[in-house]
Structure formats: C-alpha cells, structure tokens
Design a protein around this motif. Sequence first.
Motif, PDB file in Angstrom:
ATOM      1  N   TYR A  67     -29.837   4.582 -25.248  1.00 17.53           N
ATOM      2  CA  TYR A  67     -29.714   3.519 -26.237  1.00 17.53           C
ATOM      3  C   TYR A  67     -28.970   3.982 -27.484  1.00 17.53           C
ATOM      4  N   GLY A  68     -28.364   5.150 -27.424  1.00 17.33           N
ATOM      5  CA  GLY A  68     -27.564   5.631 -28.548  1.00 17.33           C
ATOM      6  C   GLY A  68     -28.345   6.424 -29.581  1.00 17.33           C
ATOM      7  N   LYS A  69     -29.533   6.910 -29.212  1.00 20.09           N
ATOM      8  CA  LYS A  69     -30.345   7.650 -30.186  1.00 20.09           C
ATOM      9  C   LYS A  69     -29.657   8.943 -30.626  1.00 20.09           C
ATOM     10  N   THR A  70     -29.168   9.718 -29.640  1.00 23.25           N
ATOM     11  CA  THR A  70     -28.559  11.007 -29.979  1.00 23.25           C
ATOM     12  C   THR A  70     -27.288  10.811 -30.798  1.00 23.25           C
ATOM     13  N   THR A  71     -26.463   9.842 -30.412  1.00 21.76           N
ATOM     14  CA  THR A  71     -25.250   9.561 -31.184  1.00 21.76           C
ATOM     15  C   THR A  71     -25.612   9.175 -32.612  1.00 21.76           C
ATOM     16  N   THR A  72     -26.649   8.363 -32.770  1.00 21.56           N
ATOM     17  CA  THR A  72     -27.082   7.951 -34.107  1.00 21.56           C
ATOM     18  C   THR A  72     -27.594   9.139 -34.898  1.00 21.56           C
ATOM     19  N   MET A  73     -28.373  10.011 -34.270  1.00 22.18           N
ATOM     20  CA  MET A  73     -28.913  11.184 -34.968  1.00 22.18           C
ATOM     21  C   MET A  73     -27.787  12.120 -35.428  1.00 22.18           C
ATOM     22  N   LEU A  74     -26.810  12.346 -34.565  1.00 23.28           N
ATOM     23  CA  LEU A  74     -25.694  13.220 -34.941  1.00 23.28           C
ATOM     24  C   LEU A  74     -24.896  12.621 -36.099  1.00 23.28           C
ATOM     25  N   ALA A  75     -24.642  11.319 -36.011  1.00 22.55           N
ATOM     26  CA  ALA A  75     -23.890  10.652 -37.073  1.00 22.55           C
ATOM     27  C   ALA A  75     -24.678  10.668 -38.380  1.00 22.55           C
ATOM     28  N   LEU A  76     -25.986  10.485 -38.280  1.00 18.23           N
ATOM     29  CA  LEU A  76     -26.816  10.479 -39.482  1.00 18.23           C
ATOM     30  C   LEU A  76     -26.866  11.862 -40.129  1.00 18.23           C
ATOM     31  N   ALA A  77     -26.953  12.902 -39.315  1.00 22.46           N
ATOM     32  CA  ALA A  77     -26.951  14.264 -39.860  1.00 22.46           C
ATOM     33  C   ALA A  77     -25.655  14.529 -40.639  1.00 22.46           C
ATOM     34  N   GLU A  78     -24.543  14.083 -40.083  1.00 22.30           N
ATOM     35  CA  GLU A  78     -23.260  14.248 -40.770  1.00 22.30           C
ATOM     36  C   GLU A  78     -23.221  13.417 -42.062  1.00 22.30           C
ATOM     37  N   TYR A  79     -23.797  12.237 -41.994  1.00 20.61           N
ATOM     38  CA  TYR A  79     -23.798  11.299 -43.116  1.00 20.61           C
ATOM     39  C   TYR A  79     -24.623  11.816 -44.294  1.00 20.61           C
ATOM     40  N   LEU A  80     -25.638  12.634 -43.984  1.00 25.88           N
ATOM     41  CA  LEU A  80     -26.574  13.097 -45.017  1.00 25.88           C
ATOM     42  C   LEU A  80     -26.209  14.446 -45.628  1.00 25.88           C
ATOM     43  N   LYS A  81     -25.260  15.153 -45.037  1.00 25.28           N
ATOM     44  CA  LYS A  81     -25.096  16.566 -45.378  1.00 25.28           C
ATOM     45  C   LYS A  81     -24.609  16.818 -46.804  1.00 25.28           C
ATOM     46  N   GLU A  82     -23.984  15.822 -47.434  1.00 25.79           N
ATOM     47  CA  GLU A  82     -23.544  16.029 -48.808  1.00 25.79           C
ATOM     48  C   GLU A  82     -24.717  16.110 -49.780  1.00 25.79           C
ATOM     49  N   ASP A  83     -25.773  15.363 -49.471  1.00 22.87           N
ATOM     50  CA  ASP A  83     -26.904  15.285 -50.399  1.00 22.87           C
ATOM     51  C   ASP A  83     -28.112  16.088 -49.956  1.00 22.87           C
ATOM     52  N   TYR A  84     -28.138  16.469 -48.685  1.00 21.86           N
ATOM     53  CA  TYR A  84     -29.327  17.130 -48.146  1.00 21.86           C
ATOM     54  C   TYR A  84     -28.925  18.305 -47.259  1.00 21.86           C
ATOM     55  N   LEU A  85     -29.867  19.231 -47.090  1.00 21.27           N
ATOM     56  CA  LEU A  85     -29.723  20.273 -46.087  1.00 21.27           C
ATOM     57  C   LEU A  85     -30.462  19.783 -44.848  1.00 21.27           C
ATOM     58  N   VAL A  86     -29.712  19.495 -43.803  1.00 25.19           N
ATOM     59  CA  VAL A  86     -30.282  18.885 -42.601  1.00 25.19           C
ATOM     60  C   VAL A  86     -30.537  19.953 -41.540  1.00 25.19           C
ATOM     61  N   ILE A  87     -31.775  20.031 -41.093  1.00 26.07           N
ATOM     62  CA  ILE A  87     -32.147  20.893 -39.966  1.00 26.07           C
ATOM     63  C   ILE A  87     -32.272  19.985 -38.747  1.00 26.07           C
ATOM     64  N   TYR A 104     -21.606  -9.296 -24.291  1.00 24.79           N
ATOM     65  CA  TYR A 104     -22.908  -9.398 -24.957  1.00 24.79           C
ATOM     66  C   TYR A 104     -23.879 -10.260 -24.150  1.00 24.79           C
ATOM     67  N   ASP A 105     -23.382 -11.364 -23.599  1.00 25.97           N
ATOM     68  CA  ASP A 105     -24.258 -12.260 -22.838  1.00 25.97           C
ATOM     69  C   ASP A 105     -24.896 -11.543 -21.653  1.00 25.97           C
ATOM     70  N   TYR A 106     -24.183 -10.606 -21.046  1.00 25.88           N
ATOM     71  CA  TYR A 106     -24.737  -9.858 -19.919  1.00 25.88           C
ATOM     72  C   TYR A 106     -25.655  -8.722 -20.367  1.00 25.88           C
ATOM     73  N   THR A 107     -25.371  -8.120 -21.505  1.00 29.77           N
ATOM     74  CA  THR A 107     -26.045  -6.875 -21.895  1.00 29.77           C
ATOM     75  C   THR A 107     -27.048  -7.019 -23.030  1.00 29.77           C
ATOM     76  N   SER A 108     -26.958  -8.108 -23.788  1.00 35.01           N
ATOM     77  CA  SER A 108     -27.727  -8.258 -25.034  1.00 35.01           C
ATOM     78  C   SER A 108     -27.507  -7.070 -25.962  1.00 35.01           C
ATOM     79  N   GLY A 109     -26.338  -6.440 -25.829  1.00 30.20           N
ATOM     80  CA  GLY A 109     -25.971  -5.348 -26.734  1.00 30.20           C
ATOM     81  C   GLY A 109     -26.555  -3.995 -26.386  1.00 30.20           C
ATOM     82  N   TYR A 110     -27.123  -3.832 -25.184  1.00 30.19           N
ATOM     83  CA  TYR A 110     -27.667  -2.524 -24.787  1.00 30.19           C
ATOM     84  C   TYR A 110     -26.494  -1.535 -24.731  1.00 30.19           C
ATOM     85  N   PRO A 111     -26.497  -0.498 -25.573  1.00 32.08           N
ATOM     86  CA  PRO A 111     -25.299   0.340 -25.740  1.00 32.08           C
ATOM     87  C   PRO A 111     -24.720   0.903 -24.452  1.00 32.08           C
ATOM     88  N   PHE A 112     -25.564   1.454 -23.579  1.00 31.67           N
ATOM     89  CA  PHE A 112     -25.034   2.027 -22.340  1.00 31.67           C
ATOM     90  C   PHE A 112     -24.351   0.961 -21.499  1.00 31.67           C
TER      91      PHE A 112
END
Length: 529
Positions: A46-66, A248-256
């Motif tokens: 469902y795109g969890k890992t892609t979201t986590m990687l993007a979020l880590a990159e998005y936060l790195k200016e203000d935070y130290l992300v582990i 969208y009508d077939y998938t309801s937006g399910y990322p995969f």
Amino acid sequence: MSKIFNITANCIPEKHYMVDLTERLDQFKEMVDRGDYFIINRARQYGKTTTMLALAEYLKEDYLVIRLDFQRLSDASFADEISFVFALSKRILLAVKGVIIPDKEAEQLNFFAQKKGNAETLDELFIVLNEWCEHSEKPLILMIDEVDQASNYQVFLNFLAQLRANYIERDLISTFHSVILAGVYDITNLKRKFVSPGEHSTNSPWNGSTDYNIDLSFSTTDITKMLQEYENDHATGMDLNTVAQEIYDYTSGYPFLVSRICKFLDETLPATDAFCDRSAAWTKEGITKAVGAILIEKNTLFESLIDKVNLYPDLKEILYDILMNGTDISFNPYIVSISTAYMFGFIQAENSRVVIANRIFETFLYNYFLLSEESRSTDIYRLGTREKYLFIHDDVLDMERILERFVVSFDDLYGDQEQKFIEEDGRRYFLLYLRPIINGIGNYYVESRTRNMERTDIIIDYKAKQYVVELKLWHGNAYNTRGEKQLKDYLDYYHLDKGYMLSFNFNKKKEIGLKNIKVGDKLLVEAVV
C-alpha cells in the motif's frame, strides 16, 4: 534512462512514475512537529515503505532521523534481550552512519553493537538513547518499517513498552521527539497474535499513538497527475481524465493495483496484436484487458490475500457472506472478523456499511469462491464452459442469448428445487454460468450499493462495452415495477440505452423466458426463471 511504473519494493522519484506525495508528507510533518507518536497501518503493498523513505528525506533538514527496517533483523535477533540490544544497536549505528554522535553515547552504542558485554538490557540501551536525545543538536525521530515482522517476540513488546513509558514521561526526560512505526498489524493486533491462553489479548504495550486520517490511497487527481508526467514523455494521446477515472473505478486508488494496471498498459499490452502501440493501450478497452490479465496472474498481493483468507476462518466466512450471500453488515471495528478484514485491506467502510475495498478485489474473491473445485464441478458451470462460443458475435457479447440459455438450463437443472435454494444459490449459479463465457476477455463486478438478498446489479465489461444485469427475487408486480425504475436510473448513470433483468420468480403460474419492456427511453430485456 526513461522512467517506468514500479510494483516491487519502494518507488524512487528519479526512476519511477509516482504520485506526488507532498501533501501527505506535509500532513505527516505536522504530526511530527507536534511530537506525535503514531503508526502507519496499511495492507500489504500500500506504499508504506515508499512513504516512510520519502518522509525520512522530508524531515532531515529539521530532525535527525533514525530509520530502521525490522525485515533486516533475523529471528536470532529477537531470541533474548541481549541479542536484541546487540542487533538494534548495530542497525541504529548503520542508520546514522556519517552523523556525529556525542562521544559518550557513541562509545556506549558501539560497545553494545560489538557485543562485548554479556548483560546488556533494554533499560541500559534506552538510557543511552535518552542521553543522545538530550545532547543532540537536532531532535531525534525514530522510524521503524515492517514493525510487524517482530510481532511474535516478547522482547519486541518490551521494546514498545519502553517507548511508551518514555512517551508518557516526555515532559520530564529527554527522549525521541517523535516515533513512527509502519506495518500491516496495528499494535493491538500484534498483542493478539501471540498472547498466552488466558492473558488479556487487547492490552496494547504502546497505546500512546495518535490517530490520523491521512489517506495513502490514490485519488483520481493523483492518478491524473502521474499520467500527465507519463504523457509528457510518451505522447500517447490518451484522454487523461477518462483513463484516470477508469483506473480509479477498478482500484479505488489501491497503490499496487494502480501501478500494476499502468505497468501492464505501458509494457505488456502494446506488444500484442490487438493493441499494437501505446495509443491503443491507454483506453477503456486496454484497461479492461489489463484488469482481466491481472486477475489471473500470480502476484505477491493476491498470494498474500489468499494466505490471509486461508489463515483466518472468520475472515473467509465474512467475505463469503458479503459476496455470495449478499449479507448487509454494519461496520464495527470492534468485531474481530471486521477488524481483521479491514486491517488486511479486504474491506472499507462506506456509509457505515462494510463493502469490499475495490472492484478488483471483489472480482478476485468472487473468482476464488466460484472457481473452487466444487463450483467447477457443477452442471451449470460446465454448461457455460461448453456453450460460451454461442454468445460472441463479431467481438460483441450477446447478453440476450446468454440470459435465454441460462433460463432454460437453470429450469432444467434446478426448476424443481425449493424456494430457499433459489434465493441462496440462484445468483451464484448465474455467475458460475457467466464466468467461463467472459473468461480472459471480459470482467464483471457487483455494484455494492445494490448487493443484498433481494437485488443485485452486475456490471459486465466486455471489449470496452458495458452491460448492466439486475438479478432480483420476484415479490409481485409492484415490486417489479420499482425494479424497472431502478434499473432505468442505473442505465442513465452508465449512459446505456439497454439493460437486462434476471428475475427469480416463485409463482407457479409464471412464464419462463424473455420479454422486452419499454421504460421511458430505455429498453429492458427481462428473463424470468
């Protein structure tokens, strides 16, 4: 190198066509800025890992992300507390490689990671981590992906309990500014998976998490924007809005599923005789073909779904009730079977009712139940298989002929059955008859708003043409007139001039067969069984 649509692992913006995540990342960052601890619970792929990687990159200016991934920890890492502290310390140091850690905390983490001692505990590790949080120039964020990989281990629950304890005391001690976990199972269900008999199974070891309503599914706007980038590269001439809406009508937006359809249209379909280039592929007919091919392929998502159906009997039962029996179920997340189905992505809530998450899942599950060995051995399925070549003329589906033959065959085979049999199994047998006729070329799905014990609307897509067939139980002429009006309204919605009705009639004086009914400017073909 040109971009592609990706359906494996995480997506990389420079390599893959992706939905723009900026708005979602802004919403997650607001939560992080507040110091929230939260869980990204979504079904597989469902795109969890892609979201986590993007979020880590998005936060790195203000935070130290582990950022950690518990898929990288072996079973041995969870054998006991010493092993877990050793493995976790190594992973933390790798995650922040190149980052300057205060000398004292760096020395202690390296000591743990080299397993020089023989009595390291989680308590000692958290003392070091809290001291690091106190002395760090940037607030520390802990992100753990695939957190449910650790779900069968008590030491992991102890780790969660430590995080929870620190969260509760965060105004008194220095600790992680925010903690983000990602996985399929939520924390309550992690607990439920392996507790000993008699233990209270719903006490969460980490119940300080914040709820949120950030949707990871793709909207039609998301899909349109992604396709626009693709169109800029390939100039197919596709109707962006129409194609995006159809996907969208077939998938309801399910990322995969969105990416799988797009990948098929881009790479597989243009190589076939019927769709000789990308312009022909990116159409409604191309999407119908893609969905049909996806429904019969073996892929990791469908394998995961079937594994869950076979592993959880209550899940299988509720899905069968919804699809095959037309049972109308109120959405209640405290009912275990509903909670399980929702957690694994099978269902969603719509107007407080339980509905299957998307058309593709629905058809996949229908096929699973309908194409069991028992179902395929029925006489009606064998008839559909044997007679399917009677119903295709110049690539057009002859729906009238299908209904005509079904009425005769059903009456011959089951006409002497009791009313209860027909109520429960009549529609299932129509789908059994229909399935081999359209197999490999067409698709079908059941309109969830009309699926019940009295009425079902089946939408059939065949060669980019749609057919609406209303299946209903006969309850007198007044009810039948209302059904005709409802079907007319439905035909208006689908911009069709002709519709079909299959009525299961228990009146002994009934006349089986087909008749045409004019309702306004629509033609309804009614078949009576």
